[in-house]
Design a protein around this motif. Structure first.
Motif, PDB file in Angstrom:
ATOM      1  N   GLY A  37       0.790  -1.226   0.000  1.00 38.35           N
ATOM      2  CA  GLY A  37       0.000   0.000   0.000  1.00 38.35           C
ATOM      3  C   GLY A  37       0.818   1.271   0.000  1.00 38.35           C
ATOM      4  N   LEU A  38       2.025   1.210  -0.540  1.00 38.32           N
ATOM      5  CA  LEU A  38       2.905   2.381  -0.540  1.00 38.32           C
ATOM      6  C   LEU A  38       2.724   3.257  -1.775  1.00 38.32           C
ATOM      7  N   LEU A  39       2.018   2.747  -2.767  1.00 38.40           N
ATOM      8  CA  LEU A  39       1.794   3.501  -3.994  1.00 38.40           C
ATOM      9  C   LEU A  39       0.305   3.748  -4.186  1.00 38.40           C
ATOM     10  N   PRO A  40      -0.059   4.914  -4.715  1.00 35.89           N
ATOM     11  CA  PRO A  40      -1.473   5.168  -4.993  1.00 35.89           C
ATOM     12  C   PRO A  40      -1.918   4.374  -6.216  1.00 35.89           C
ATOM     13  N   PRO A  41      -3.224   4.140  -6.378  1.00 36.27           N
ATOM     14  CA  PRO A  41      -3.693   3.527  -7.618  1.00 36.27           C
ATOM     15  C   PRO A  41      -3.227   4.368  -8.811  1.00 36.27           C
ATOM     16  N   PRO A  42      -2.738   3.749  -9.871  1.00 35.55           N
ATOM     17  CA  PRO A  42      -2.202   4.530 -11.002  1.00 35.55           C
ATOM     18  C   PRO A  42      -3.164   5.590 -11.532  1.00 35.55           C
ATOM     19  N   ALA A  43      -4.444   5.262 -11.579  1.00 35.34           N
ATOM     20  CA  ALA A  43      -5.411   6.228 -12.109  1.00 35.34           C
ATOM     21  C   ALA A  43      -5.553   7.441 -11.201  1.00 35.34           C
ATOM     22  N   ALA A  44      -5.239   7.279  -9.921  1.00 37.11           N
ATOM     23  CA  ALA A  44      -5.342   8.387  -8.976  1.00 37.11           C
ATOM     24  C   ALA A  44      -4.100   9.255  -8.970  1.00 37.11           C
ATOM     25  N   HIS A  45      -3.088   8.845  -9.706  1.00 44.19           N
ATOM     26  CA  HIS A  45      -1.826   9.599  -9.771  1.00 44.19           C
ATOM     27  C   HIS A  45      -1.427   9.691 -11.245  1.00 44.19           C
ATOM     28  N   PRO A  46      -2.055  10.584 -12.007  1.00 43.59           N
ATOM     29  CA  PRO A  46      -1.805  10.625 -13.459  1.00 43.59           C
ATOM     30  C   PRO A  46      -0.400  11.082 -13.836  1.00 43.59           C
ATOM     31  N   GLU A  47       0.297  11.789 -12.946  1.00 46.83           N
ATOM     32  CA  GLU A  47       1.637  12.266 -13.267  1.00 46.83           C
ATOM     33  C   GLU A  47       2.641  11.112 -13.306  1.00 46.83           C
ATOM     34  N   ALA A  48       3.767  11.365 -13.954  1.00 49.61           N
ATOM     35  CA  ALA A  48       4.843  10.370 -13.986  1.00 49.61           C
ATOM     36  C   ALA A  48       5.398  10.177 -12.571  1.00 49.61           C
ATOM     37  N   HIS A  67      17.183  -6.320  -0.511  1.00 47.18           N
ATOM     38  CA  HIS A  67      16.964  -6.441  -1.952  1.00 47.18           C
ATOM     39  C   HIS A  67      16.339  -5.130  -2.401  1.00 47.18           C
ATOM     40  N   SER A  68      16.814  -4.557  -3.487  1.00 48.27           N
ATOM     41  CA  SER A  68      16.253  -3.299  -3.980  1.00 48.27           C
ATOM     42  C   SER A  68      15.718  -3.475  -5.389  1.00 48.27           C
ATOM     43  N   TRP A  69      14.777  -2.603  -5.762  1.00 48.43           N
ATOM     44  CA  TRP A  69      14.193  -2.656  -7.099  1.00 48.43           C
ATOM     45  C   TRP A  69      13.699  -1.275  -7.526  1.00 48.43           C
ATOM     46  N   ILE A  70      13.333  -1.169  -8.795  1.00 47.28           N
ATOM     47  CA  ILE A  70      12.960   0.110  -9.400  1.00 47.28           C
ATOM     48  C   ILE A  70      11.534   0.035  -9.924  1.00 47.28           C
ATOM     49  N   VAL A  71      10.771   1.070  -9.655  1.00 47.36           N
ATOM     50  CA  VAL A  71       9.397   1.189 -10.139  1.00 47.36           C
ATOM     51  C   VAL A  71       9.246   2.540 -10.826  1.00 47.36           C
ATOM     52  N   PHE A  72       8.558   2.550 -11.972  1.00 46.99           N
ATOM     53  CA  PHE A  72       8.220   3.836 -12.589  1.00 46.99           C
ATOM     54  C   PHE A  72       6.875   3.736 -13.295  1.00 46.99           C
ATOM     55  N   LYS A  73       6.310   4.895 -13.563  1.00 50.71           N
ATOM     56  CA  LYS A  73       5.057   5.003 -14.304  1.00 50.71           C
ATOM     57  C   LYS A  73       5.113   6.263 -15.145  1.00 50.71           C
ATOM     58  N   GLY A  76       0.161   9.449 -17.321  1.00 52.92           N
ATOM     59  CA  GLY A  76      -1.075   8.917 -17.883  1.00 52.92           C
ATOM     60  C   GLY A  76      -1.156   7.407 -17.934  1.00 52.92           C
ATOM     61  N   ALA A  77      -0.080   6.711 -17.601  1.00 50.02           N
ATOM     62  CA  ALA A  77      -0.099   5.241 -17.645  1.00 50.02           C
ATOM     63  C   ALA A  77      -1.030   4.695 -16.565  1.00 50.02           C
ATOM     64  N   LEU A  78      -1.655   3.566 -16.864  1.00 49.90           N
ATOM     65  CA  LEU A  78      -2.619   2.966 -15.953  1.00 49.90           C
ATOM     66  C   LEU A  78      -2.054   1.778 -15.182  1.00 49.90           C
ATOM     67  N   ARG A  79      -0.739   1.599 -15.255  1.00 51.15           N
ATOM     68  CA  ARG A  79      -0.095   0.572 -14.445  1.00 51.15           C
ATOM     69  C   ARG A  79       1.348   0.955 -14.170  1.00 51.15           C
ATOM     70  N   TYR A  80       1.884   0.411 -13.105  1.00 54.66           N
ATOM     71  CA  TYR A  80       3.284   0.633 -12.763  1.00 54.66           C
ATOM     72  C   TYR A  80       4.156  -0.395 -13.463  1.00 54.66           C
ATOM     73  N   THR A  81       5.413  -0.021 -13.700  1.00 54.32           N
ATOM     74  CA  THR A  81       6.405  -0.936 -14.254  1.00 54.32           C
ATOM     75  C   THR A  81       7.468  -1.172 -13.195  1.00 54.32           C
TER      76      THR A  81
END
Length: 240
Positions: A37-48, A67-73, A76-81
């Motif tokens: 629950g550390l990220l908002p729903p993608p649709a609720a956060h339209p910015e990159a 262990h570390s990892w990278i997330v970006f969006k 306007g994307a509707l899902r995280y990568t």
């Protein structure tokens, strides 16, 4: 030597006690990997958006390392990568887990973030760094001293020094020579680093502070945000 040995042993003993008291010795196959629950729903956060997460590694290895990892969006994307570098299968794993998922039971921490136009400018550099990462073949992964997940993230962060972030001292593998050279700039671009295959090294930078790597165990001082860095425990001081 006695002081150095104490600095190595005592923090790891403390970390081991935390590990057993916190019951992190769960079966990895049944451990929780759901969203924290550390990220908002993608649709609720339209910015990159760009995030770097870290969580304690699986089972007893969590005494020593994260262990570390990278997330970006993209905007306007509707899902995280999400990108991880793992020990099984093809090392570079795309969307293998929830973007902000617990790492086999451990709740991650966000250690770097960018949003809006700043994130938009970073994402192409991140994608290019991932596409050009050298240690991407089956069998390349080595838990110690690298290349591992933290080596991968350090290499990507070097492509976006404007993020101005230092991986935690418990990110064993971050000092492995991901660019193939024993000497170079720190990922933040604010200092220099020297390493002997990840086994021994010194880092000095405004963002990274002063660090000594001894067989993967990192001791150091952070001047910018005052803290000491200890193996097993991590930072003690002002939050990074």
């Amino acid at each position: 030597m006695i002081v150095l040995l104490a600095l190595l042993v005592v923090p790891i003993v403390v970390s081991a006690a935390r590990y057993w008291m916190g019951d992190r010795s769960v079966d990895w196959q049944s451990a929780d990997r759901s969203s924290a629950g550390l990220l908002p729903p993608p649709a609720a956060h339209p910015e990159a958006l760009v995030r770097v997460f870290a969580a304690r590694t699986v089972r007893w290895r969590g005494i020593f390392a994260v262990h570390s990892w990278i997330v970006f969006k993209e905007k306007g994307a509707l899902r995280y990568t999400r990108y991880d570098y793992t020990a099984w299968g093809e090392p570079i794993r795309l969307n293998g887990f929830a973007a902000d998922g617990r790492w086999f039971g451990d709740v991650p921490s966000a250690i770097a973030s960018a949003d809006g136009d700043a994130a938009t400018a970073m994402i192409p550099k991140i994608q290019a760094a991932i596409a050009g990462y050298s240690w991407r073949s089956y069998g390349d992964y080595r838990a110690w001293p690298g290349p591992n997940s933290n080596t991968f993230v350090a290499a990507v962060l070097a492509a976006v020094p404007e993020l101005q972030v230092a991986l935690p001292p418990t990110a064993i593998g971050k000092d492995f020579p991901y660019a193939g050279s024993a000497f170079g700039w720190t990922p933040s671009g604010t200092g220099v680093r020297a390493t002997l295959g990840g086994y021994l090294g010194v880092t000095a930078g405004w963002v990274e502070g002063l660090e000594l790597n001894l067989l993967g165990a990192v001791f150091g001082l952070d001047i910018r945000r005052p803290a000491i860095k200890l193996p097993g425990i991590g930072r003690l001081g002002v939050s990074a």
